[in-house]
Design an enzyme around this catalytic site. Structure first.
Site, PDB file in Angstrom:
ATOM      1  N   TYR A   1       0.828  -1.218   0.000  1.00 28.06           N
ATOM      2  CA  TYR A   1       0.000   0.000   0.000  1.00 28.06           C
ATOM      3  C   TYR A   1       0.857   1.261   0.000  1.00 28.06           C
ATOM      4  O   TYR A   1       0.436   2.288  -0.534  1.00 28.06           O
ATOM      5  CB  TYR A   1      -0.998  -0.030   1.172  1.00 28.06           C
ATOM      6  CG  TYR A   1      -2.158  -0.950   0.855  1.00 28.06           C
ATOM      7  CD1 TYR A   1      -2.141  -2.287   1.248  1.00 28.06           C
ATOM      8  CD2 TYR A   1      -3.220  -0.514   0.068  1.00 28.06           C
ATOM      9  CE1 TYR A   1      -3.171  -3.146   0.894  1.00 28.06           C
ATOM     10  CE2 TYR A   1      -4.258  -1.368  -0.285  1.00 28.06           C
ATOM     11  CZ  TYR A   1      -4.225  -2.681   0.121  1.00 28.06           C
ATOM     12  OH  TYR A   1      -5.220  -3.534  -0.242  1.00 28.06           O
TER      13      TYR A   1
ATOM     14  N   HIS B   1     -14.745   1.157  -0.394  1.00 25.24           N
ATOM     15  CA  HIS B   1     -13.591   0.314  -0.085  1.00 25.24           C
ATOM     16  C   HIS B   1     -12.514   1.060   0.688  1.00 25.24           C
ATOM     17  O   HIS B   1     -11.373   0.602   0.773  1.00 25.24           O
ATOM     18  CB  HIS B   1     -12.966  -0.239  -1.385  1.00 25.24           C
ATOM     19  CG  HIS B   1     -13.829  -1.257  -2.027  1.00 25.24           C
ATOM     20  ND1 HIS B   1     -13.626  -1.709  -3.297  1.00 25.24           N
ATOM     21  CD2 HIS B   1     -14.923  -1.914  -1.574  1.00 25.24           C
ATOM     22  CE1 HIS B   1     -14.550  -2.609  -3.593  1.00 25.24           C
ATOM     23  NE2 HIS B   1     -15.342  -2.734  -2.572  1.00 25.24           N
TER      24      HIS B   1
ATOM     25  N   GLY C   1     -16.404   2.076 -15.422  1.00 28.20           N
ATOM     26  CA  GLY C   1     -15.040   1.607 -15.202  1.00 28.20           C
ATOM     27  C   GLY C   1     -14.889   0.524 -14.161  1.00 28.20           C
ATOM     28  O   GLY C   1     -13.935   0.530 -13.378  1.00 28.20           O
TER      29      GLY C   1
END
Ligand code: NAD
Ligand code: APR
Length: 247
Positions: free
Chosen positions: A66, A119, A187
């Site tokens: 990350y 998310h 998308g």
């Protein structure tokens, strides 16, 4: 792009538009998608970087994954699709909400205000010890990072939703879908639930449903209409058509 056959009743004032976005919206800002050629899941096994078990097993590896994504986010700019969605929220004489699966900050930078990050967000951190959430910006999270609330070291994680975890603000999202006149999916490959199931919920609630994607998604047959193309082409054209209809 030829005009989309939007039902005329959608041009009325007060219509409610809910937009689901995925990694494809940020692709033209230079951020990798997940399942396209060259996507993130081609380079990483998601079970090693995007599950709670992975974080428990090897926190340094997950944090580094990350941190790399944070660095990739540092210089990215919103593209014409993000800008068009922010313009739609400002100028549509109804209600517009964006529900994004993306963890990048591009919708905010473009000016979208009515926004749900289902998310989570790459710029936020979460303490796995006490649950404290912190704006972390673009700084790395390391095994030496400590929680600003409880002081525990080595339990700070990215505030993103991993496989097997519940996405955020689902009740709010279900309410938005239940009230939508128009549901647009942009998308996203339509392969990950619960986001992949939103079109069916919106349809059952009476919304007209539209997919704008580079190629037909897994769920394309559930939409009333679908247009293939790059988001920086299709989204501005759709927004121009909606606003023209209200002029
Ligand atoms: P899911 O239903 O898409 O996946 C089911 C299981 O299949 C997962 O446990 C996953 O480990 C596995 N899987 C899916 N695609 C795979 C692949 N390409 N290679 C190997 N294994 C694969 O996801 P879920 O478990 O229901 O996820 C719950 C929520 O977490 C969803 O909303 C999902 O979008 C979210 N999520 C977020 C991130 C992130 O990086 N923010 C990553 C993964 C999942
Ligand atoms: N314009 C429009 N669509 C595009 C573009 C573009 N320029 N580039 C790619 N796409 C489309 C691809 O055709 C693909 O269908 O975007 C979609 C991206 O799909 P994924 O890579 O699967 O990304 P996404 O659907 O957002 O993934 C859902 O899975 O790993 C988890 O949590 C993660 O939020 C992510 C979720």
């Amino acid at each position: 792009m030829t005009d989309i056959p939007l039902p005329s009743e959608l041009q009325h004032a007060g219509s409610r538009i809910t937009i689901l976005t995925g990694a494809g919206l940020s692709a033209e800002s230079g951020l990798h998608t997940f399942r396209d050629r060259g996507g993130i899941w081609e380079k990483y096994d998601l079970t090693e970087v995007a599950t709670p078990e992975a974080f428990a097993r090897n926190p340094a590896f997950v944090l580094d994954f990350y941190n790399q994504r944070r660095r990739a986010n540092e210089d990215v700019k919103p593209n014409a699709a993000h800008e068009a969605l922010a313009q739609l929220e400002r100028e549509h004489d109804g209600v517009v909400w964006v529900v994004t699966q993306n963890i990048d900050p591009l919708h905010e930078i473009a000016g979208t205000k009515n926004l749900v990050h289902m998310h989570g967000e790459i710029t936020k951190a979460l303490c796995a010890e006490c649950g404290h959430r912190e704006d972390w910006g673009m700084a790395d999270i390391t095994p030496q990072s400590s929680c600003p609330a409880c002081g525990t070291i080595g339990r700070m994680r990215p505030d993103v939703v991993w496989f097997g975890e519940m996405p955020y603000r689902m009740e709010e999202i279900f309410d938005l879908l239940a009230q939508s006149d128009l549901f647009i999916s942009i998308g996203t490959s339509g392969t990950v639930y619960p986001a992949a199931g939103f079109v069916e919920i919106a349809r059952e609630a009476g919304a007209w449903t539209l997919e704008l994607n580079l190629e037909p998604s897994e769920g394309v047959s559930q939409f009333h209409h679908a247009v293939q193309g790059r988001a920086t082409q299709t989204v501005p054209a759709l927004v121009e058509q909606i606003l023209r209809g209200e002029a």
